[in-house]
Design an enzyme around this catalytic site. Structure first.
Site, PDB file in Angstrom:
ATOM      1  N   GLU A  23       0.818  -1.206   0.000  1.00 34.77           N
ATOM      2  CA  GLU A  23       0.000   0.000   0.000  1.00 34.77           C
ATOM      3  C   GLU A  23       0.858   1.264   0.000  1.00 34.77           C
ATOM      4  OE1 GLU A  23      -3.219   0.415  -0.423  1.00 34.77           O
ATOM      5  OE2 GLU A  23      -3.478  -1.751  -0.654  1.00 34.77           O
TER       6      GLU A  23
ATOM      7  N   CYS B 102     -12.050   2.568 -15.089  1.00 35.96           N
ATOM      8  CA  CYS B 102     -12.364   3.995 -14.949  1.00 35.96           C
ATOM      9  C   CYS B 102     -11.072   4.793 -14.846  1.00 35.96           C
ATOM     10  CB  CYS B 102     -13.236   4.211 -13.713  1.00 35.96           C
ATOM     11  SG  CYS B 102     -14.050   5.831 -13.658  1.00 35.96           S
TER      12      CYS B 102
ATOM     13  N   CYS C  63     -15.809   2.310 -20.520  1.00 37.38           N
ATOM     14  CA  CYS C  63     -17.161   2.410 -19.967  1.00 37.38           C
ATOM     15  C   CYS C  63     -18.036   1.210 -20.352  1.00 37.38           C
ATOM     16  CB  CYS C  63     -17.823   3.704 -20.439  1.00 37.38           C
ATOM     17  SG  CYS C  63     -16.955   5.203 -19.888  1.00 37.38           S
TER      18      CYS C  63
ATOM     19  N   CYS D  15     -17.701  -1.487 -17.778  1.00 40.07           N
ATOM     20  CA  CYS D  15     -17.854  -1.093 -16.376  1.00 40.07           C
ATOM     21  C   CYS D  15     -19.185  -1.575 -15.793  1.00 40.07           C
ATOM     22  CB  CYS D  15     -17.755   0.417 -16.237  1.00 40.07           C
ATOM     23  SG  CYS D  15     -17.872   0.998 -14.529  1.00 40.07           S
TER      24      CYS D  15
ATOM     25  N   CYS E 150     -23.942   5.484 -13.971  1.00 37.46           N
ATOM     26  CA  CYS E 150     -22.905   6.518 -14.052  1.00 37.46           C
ATOM     27  C   CYS E 150     -23.461   7.829 -14.597  1.00 37.46           C
ATOM     28  CB  CYS E 150     -21.753   6.030 -14.935  1.00 37.46           C
ATOM     29  SG  CYS E 150     -20.397   7.205 -15.059  1.00 37.46           S
TER      30      CYS E 150
END
Length: 378
Positions: free
Chosen positions: A56, A211, A218, A221, A227
Site C-alpha cells: 500500500e 475507470c 465504460c 464497467c 454513471c
C-alpha cells in the site's frame, strides 16, 4: 483520531439533506471484483499485514507495474517488519531508489521501527492506530485494516475519487477540502455490511483498470448503468482537474567528479528533495561567471583538477517545481586521502547500479561512467 473508524449510522444524512447510502452500488462492485477483478498480484491472497502495508505504501502515487519488482526486492532483503526495522537506512533508501517520493521510504523505515517498538512487530488492526503511524493516512490505514483484518473502513485514494466523481456526477476538484469532505461522507455511507475485502479491492481495480484517467472502458464497467458522467456525456470532464498554477523552475550545476574507478557523491540531508539519498555535488548557477574557480574550489580538498567537459543538460519534474540540471564531468589527476566533509564519499563506479541514488542522477552516471572507459577529460 476520532472519525477514522467508519461506523455510519443507518439513515444518516449529511448537512443539507443529501443522502449517500446505496447498497446496490457496493453489491455491484463486489460481484464484479470477484469475477473480473485482479486476484494474482504479489501482495494479494494474504492476511500478512506487513506485506499488505508494504504494498500500500509503494502503491501511493505509483502504478502497479512499477511497484512489483521493488516489492519483490524488498521482501528478499526484508521479509518481515523486524528485518526492515533493523536495516540500515542507506539500505532502505537503496532498495527504494527509483520509486520516487522518497519521504515514503523514510516513513516506511520509521513506521517499521515503531511497529516493532510499540506493537511488538504486529500491526494494529484499528484504522485509527494505523493512521497514527508514519506515512499511513486515513485511506491507506483503511486498506491495511480491510485486507489484513477484515475491518470495515472506507478508502478514498485517487482512483476511488475518480470513480465516485464520475458515477455520482461530483462537481468540483476532488482535492479541495469541501469536495473531499463530501466524498468521505459518501465513501463511509457506501460501505457494505459484508465483503469489505472484495469491495475495497473492487474500487481499486475499477479505478486502475476501467475507470482510468485517459480513455475509460465504460462499456465494460459494471457501474455504467448508474454513471452520471456517462449519461450526461461528461466522462472527460470528471473528475474536475486541479486548478493550474505556474510551475516554479530552478537551476543547478552538478559535477561528476571521478578518479580512477570511483566517483564523488554527496549524502543529501533527510529533508528536502531526494532526502537521505546520495547525489552529485552541486555548485550554484550564480557561480557560472566564475565556473572554473567554483569547480576548483569545490574539488580542491579531494584532489588536483585535470579538466572538465560539459554533459547533456536534463530536467526533472517534482511535485511542486521543475529542476533544470547542467552536469559537468570532472577529472582529477590525483586524489587526496581525506574527505573534508562527512557528507561526501568516494563511491565505486561498479556499484552505482545498486546505489541509493535519485533515478535521473543514476541514469546520468550509468550513461556517462563505464568501468572500462572512465572519464577522459577534454
Amino acid at each position: 483520531m476520532k472519525g477514522l473508524v467508519d461506523k455510519p449510522k443507518r439513515g444518516a444524512a449529511p448537512a443539507g439533506g443529501e443522502r449517500y447510502e446505496d447498497p446496490g452500488f457496493s453489491a455491484e462492485v463486489i460481484a464484479w471484483q470477484r469475477q473480473h477483478g485482479r486476484h494474482k498480484l504479489p501482495w494479494q491472497n494474504t492476511r500478512d499485514a506487513y506485506r499488505v502495508w508494504l504494498s500500500e505504501i509503494m502503491l501511493q502515487q505509483t502504478q502497479v507495474t512499477a511497484v512489483i519488482p521493488y516489492y519483490q526486492r524488498f521482501l528478499e532483503r526484508c521479509p518481515d517488519v523486524f528485518s526492515l526495522a533493523a536495516a540500515p537506512s542507506e539500505d532502505v533508501m537503496a532498495l527504494w531508489s527509483g520509486l520516487g517520493y522518497y519521504t515514503r521510504a523514510r516513513n516506511l523505515h520509521k513506521c517499521a521501527q515503531r511497529v516493532v517498538a510499540e506493537y511488538g512487530g504486529r500491526f494494529p488492526d484499528d484504522p485509527a492506530l494505523l493512521a497514527d503511524l508514519p506515512g499511513i493516512g486515513r485511506s491507506t490505514a483503511a486498506a491495511i485494516a480491510a485486507f489484513s483484518y477484515g475491518r470495515r473502513a472506507a478508502i478514498l485514494d485517487g482512483n476511488v475519487k475518480r470513480v465516485f466523481a464520475r458515477v455520482f456526477g461530483v462537481d468540483g476538484y476532488p482535492g479541495a477540502k469541501p469536495v473531499e469532505d463530501k466524498l468521505w461522507l459518501r465513501a463511509v455511507a457506501l460501505l457494505p455490511e459484508e465483503g469489505i475485502e472484495a469491495y475495497t479491492q473492487g474500487l481499486m481495480d475499477l479505478g486502475a483498470t476501467l475507470c482510468v484517467r485517459g480513455t475509460p472502458s465504460c462499456a465494460k464497467c459494471p457501474l455504467a448503468g448508474r454513471c452520471v458522467a456517462l449519461a450526461q456525456d461528461r466522462v472527460k470532464e470528471l473528475p474536475v482537474s486541479k486548478p493550474k498554477k505556474a510551475v516554479p523552475e530552478r537551476e543547478t550545476v552538478m559535477l561528476v567528479v571521478t578518479h580512477g574507478a570511483d566517483v564523488l557523491l554527496e549524502q543529501r540531508p533527510d529533508s528536502g528533495i531526494w532526502g537521505g539519498l546520495l547525489s552529485l555535488p552541486e555548485i550554484a548557477v550564480g557561480d557560472a561567471a566564475h565556473f572554473d574557480t567554483a569547480v576548483r574550489t569545490l574539488v580542491a580538498p579531494y584532489g588536483e583538477l585535470e579538466g572538465c567537459r560539459k554533459l547533456q543538460p536534463f530536467s526533472h519534474v517534482f511535485t511542486h517545481f521543475k529542476l533544470h540540471v547542467a552536469p559537468f564531468q570532472v577529472a582529477l589527476v590525483s586524489r587526496s586521502q581525506r574527505i573534508a566533509q562527512n557528507a561526501l564519499v568516494w563511491y565505486p563506479v561498479e556499484k552505482l547500479a545498486d546505489a541509493p541514488l535519485p533515478a535521473p542522477v543514476k541514469k546520468l552516471l550509468l550513461g556517462v561512467l563505464r568501468s572500462d572507459d572512465l572519464l577522459a577529460a577534454v
